[in-house]
Scaffold this active site. Structure first.
Site, PDB file in Angstrom:
ATOM      1  N   TRP A 181      21.182  86.206  35.650  1.00 24.19           N
ATOM      2  CA  TRP A 181      22.259  85.275  35.283  1.00 24.19           C
ATOM      3  C   TRP A 181      21.737  84.404  34.132  1.00 24.19           C
ATOM      4  O   TRP A 181      20.644  83.826  34.234  1.00 24.19           O
ATOM      5  CB  TRP A 181      22.604  84.410  36.502  1.00 24.19           C
ATOM      6  CG  TRP A 181      23.631  83.350  36.251  1.00 24.19           C
ATOM      7  CD1 TRP A 181      24.837  83.503  35.633  1.00 24.19           C
ATOM      8  CD2 TRP A 181      23.538  81.976  36.622  1.00 24.19           C
ATOM      9  NE1 TRP A 181      25.508  82.308  35.618  1.00 24.19           N
ATOM     10  CE2 TRP A 181      24.733  81.345  36.209  1.00 24.19           C
ATOM     11  CE3 TRP A 181      22.573  81.198  37.267  1.00 24.19           C
ATOM     12  CZ2 TRP A 181      24.982  79.996  36.418  1.00 24.19           C
ATOM     13  CZ3 TRP A 181      22.817  79.862  37.479  1.00 24.19           C
ATOM     14  CH2 TRP A 181      24.010  79.268  37.053  1.00 24.19           C
ATOM     15  N   ASP A 262      18.239  82.869  45.009  1.00 24.01           N
ATOM     16  CA  ASP A 262      19.498  82.300  44.530  1.00 24.01           C
ATOM     17  C   ASP A 262      20.601  83.050  45.275  1.00 24.01           C
ATOM     18  O   ASP A 262      20.774  84.257  45.083  1.00 24.01           O
ATOM     19  CB  ASP A 262      19.608  82.509  43.011  1.00 24.01           C
ATOM     20  CG  ASP A 262      20.902  81.948  42.439  1.00 24.01           C
ATOM     21  OD1 ASP A 262      21.738  81.440  43.215  1.00 24.01           O
ATOM     22  OD2 ASP A 262      21.084  82.012  41.201  1.00 24.01           O
ATOM     23  N   LYS A 298      32.021  80.727  44.912  1.00 28.48           N
ATOM     24  CA  LYS A 298      32.726  82.017  45.006  1.00 28.48           C
ATOM     25  C   LYS A 298      33.266  82.277  46.409  1.00 28.48           C
ATOM     26  O   LYS A 298      34.430  82.625  46.563  1.00 28.48           O
ATOM     27  CB  LYS A 298      31.802  83.177  44.639  1.00 28.48           C
ATOM     28  CG  LYS A 298      30.784  82.881  43.585  1.00 28.48           C
ATOM     29  CD  LYS A 298      31.364  82.827  42.206  1.00 28.48           C
ATOM     30  CE  LYS A 298      30.367  82.172  41.279  1.00 28.48           C
ATOM     31  NZ  LYS A 298      30.372  82.664  39.945  1.00 28.48           N
TER      32      LYS A 298
HETATM   33  N1  KET Z   1      23.590  81.784  40.600  1.00 27.91           N
HETATM   34  C1  KET Z   1      24.177  82.903  40.150  1.00 27.91           C
HETATM   35  C2  KET Z   1      23.461  84.192  40.280  1.00 27.91           C
HETATM   36  C3  KET Z   1      25.448  82.818  39.571  1.00 27.91           C
HETATM   37  O1  KET Z   1      26.012  83.935  39.159  1.00 27.91           O
HETATM   38  C4  KET Z   1      26.101  81.578  39.441  1.00 27.91           C
HETATM   39  C5  KET Z   1      27.393  81.470  38.774  1.00 27.91           C
HETATM   40  C6  KET Z   1      25.440  80.451  39.966  1.00 27.91           C
HETATM   41  C7  KET Z   1      24.182  80.588  40.524  1.00 27.91           C
HETATM   42  C8  KET Z   1      25.975  79.068  39.916  1.00 27.91           C
HETATM   43  O2  KET Z   1      27.256  78.842  40.271  1.00 27.91           O
HETATM   44  P1  KET Z   1      27.716  77.368  40.706  1.00 27.91           P
HETATM   45  O3  KET Z   1      29.141  77.310  40.348  1.00 27.91           O
HETATM   46  O4  KET Z   1      26.862  76.368  39.972  1.00 27.91           O
HETATM   47  O5  KET Z   1      27.488  77.290  42.166  1.00 27.91           O
HETATM   48  N2  KET Z   1      27.850  82.382  38.009  1.00 27.91           N
HETATM   49  C9  KET Z   1      29.146  82.454  37.355  1.00 27.91           C
HETATM   50  C10 KET Z   1      29.637  81.198  36.723  1.00 27.91           C
HETATM   51  C11 KET Z   1      28.701  80.553  35.751  1.00 27.91           C
HETATM   52  O6  KET Z   1      28.123  81.213  34.887  1.00 27.91           O
HETATM   53  O7  KET Z   1      28.553  79.311  35.859  1.00 27.91           O
HETATM   54  C12 KET Z   1      29.105  83.627  36.366  1.00 27.91           C
HETATM   55  O8  KET Z   1      28.046  84.254  36.205  1.00 27.91           O
HETATM   56  O9  KET Z   1      30.156  83.935  35.787  1.00 27.91           O
END
Ligand code: KET
Length: 454
Positions: A181, A262, A298
């Site tokens: 990511w 993660d 999610k």
């Molecule tokens: N870890 C991974 C692997 C991940 O894909 C995301 C979010 C997060 C943590 C953090 O999400 P949060 O909303 O802070 O709990 N991924 C999606 C959104 C982004 O990039 O912020 C994405 O990859 O589209």
């Protein structure tokens, strides 16, 4: 010196202020910035003083969230946003889970207040989140060996852990998968934690480079932090098998490394919360010390509520108490204390048997819809592409994303410029933003970009 027209309407300056400035225009030595043109309409040419921020260059758009901004600016009716990993309905609308609405209604009925939370967050949330991860009654919980604090979703929780590493493990490296990511690298860079990569994705097999992964983890300096995606690896959608997880745990233990999970997609990979926590639980059963960052963006659709947690599993309750106290010390000057709304939603949903089972059903429904569009996209590709290319990798990948192999910038540019399909430049598409109705269109776009653009 740059100049611009400044129109002073009644909203921008009070009449008294206009008069005051009128007297000073062009006369002050200390502020040589205004030159009067006309006062009758209160319009004048202004020479702008050089900015103190001249040295600040324009930042590039974010590789993931910037895609949504570009999508909004496109007026084509066929446009599709497959950039950010955010769940949409078949009508491509954002989805608020029914169980979330129920929990919110309950909060209104109860008249919950808006007092500050403690630095570590809502106690009922912290309990619920650790239990979801390890399973209620797990020895690490019973023995009070987990330091859990509420974080600003997955990102903020990762950032807290990064700050703890920087403070207490100076010089230690975090080793992350290649690819990963995109924000992982930013998080560790900003926290001043050095990182390197281990091999993960093999473009030849469009699968896991397991040998490479194991070799690189072995090679990392003893005591490194090994960042692992608990399930539904982002962006590849390729997870190790249960047998491979055992080998990963073996080599991490051998090298005295510290695992750092993660977990952003618990329940979203398989549809089952327990199944998706199997990797984490394997490490817990071995009595290892490790980190787990969690996100409810999610699986509960709480993206904008910024709700998640950082858990540090320690070998004693005493160590956990000390670690928790230091996490709080990091959080206090960073953002003081976390927001309450999302924490209450999670605590209410998990704490009520009926709502908990409703949540699981909705999660299965979301995970199921993604599996259906995955199959439909595959079927469309196979029926339309006469080249004999094997598209079965799409079915093997799991979670929200598909890693299409369209990894050349010109290919993703073609997807966007010609087909109005918005995606990240690494070739990742979010299937959560795709409807059954758009699968054929997307298959045409992928086939065109794959075969006609190199
Ligand atoms: N870890 C991974 C692997 C991940 O894909 C995301 C979010 C997060 C943590 C953090 O999400 P949060 O909303 O802070 O709990 N991924 C999606 C959104 C982004 O990039 O912020 C994405 O990859 O589209």
């Amino acid at each position: 010196m740059a100049s611009s027209m400044l129109s002073l309407g009644s909203t921008s300056l009070l009449p008294r202020e206009i008069n005051k400035d009128k007297l000073k225009l062009g006369t002050s030595n200390s502020k040589p910035f205004l030159k009067a043109k006309s006062f009758s309409r209160v319009t004048m040419t202004v020479a702008v003083k050089p900015s103190r921020f001249e040295g600040i260059t324009m930042a590039p758009p974010d590789p993931i969230l910037g895609v949504s901004e570009a999508f909004k600016a496109d007026n084509n009716e066929m446009k599709l946003n497959l950039g950010v990993g955010a769940y949409r309905t078949e009508e491509l609308q954002p989805y608020v889970l029914n169980v979330v609405k129920k929990a919110e209604n309950l909060m209104l009925e109860r008249g919950d207040n808006k007092e500050y939370l403690p630095i570590e967050g809502l106690a009922a949330f912290n309990k619920a989140t650790a239990e979801l991860l390890f399973g209620a009654g797990h020895p690490v919980i019973k023995e009070q060996r987990v330091a859990t604090i509420q974080g600003l979703s997955g990102t903020g929780s990762l950032r807290l852990a990064a700050a703890l590493i920087e403070r207490y493990f100076p010089g230690a490296k975090v080793v992350i998968s290649s690819p990963t990511w995109g924000n992982h690298k930013n998080i560790f860079n900003d926290a001043k934690v050095p990182w390197s990569e281990y091999r993960y994705y093999d473009p030849k097999t469009i699968g896991l480079d397991f040998e490479g992964m194991i070799a690189d983890i072995k090679e990392a300096p003893e005591g490194s932090f090994i960042l692992l995606h608990g399930c539904a690896h982002n962006p590849t959608g390729i997870d190790p098998t249960p047998e491979q997880w055992v080998k990963i745990a073996d080599v991490i233990q051998e090298k005295n490394h510290i695992p750092f999970f993660d977990v952003a997609y618990q329940g979203f990979a398989s549809g089952s919360l327990d199944e998706d926590a199997a990797s984490v639980r394997l490490f817990a059963e071995r009595g290892m010390e490790f980190f787990v960052a969690q996100s409810y963006s999610k699986n509960l659709g709480l993206y904008a509520e910024r709700i998640g947690a950082i858990n540090v599993v320690c070998s004693s309750a005493d160590a956990a108490t000390r670690v928790k106290s230091q996490l709080k010390r990091i959080a206090r000057p960073m953002y003081s204390n976390p927001p309450v709304h999302g924490a209450r939603i999670v605590a209410n949903v998990v704490g009520d048997a009926t709502m908990f089972s409703e949540w699981k059903a909705e999660m299965e429904m979301m995970a199921g819809r993604i599996k259906t569009v995955r199959q439909e996209l595959y079927d469309s590709l196979v029926s339309k592409d006469k080249s004999g290319k094997d598209w079965s990798f799409i079915l093997k990948q799991i979670g929200m994303f598909s890693f299409t192999g369209l990894n050349k910038a010109q290919q993703s540019d073609n997807m966007t410029d010609k087909w109005h399909v918005y995606m990240t430049k690494d070739g990742r598409i979010s299937l959560a933003g795709l409807s059954l109705a758009k699968c054929e269109y997307l298959a045409d776009a992928i086939i065109d970009s794959y075969h006609n653009v190199s």
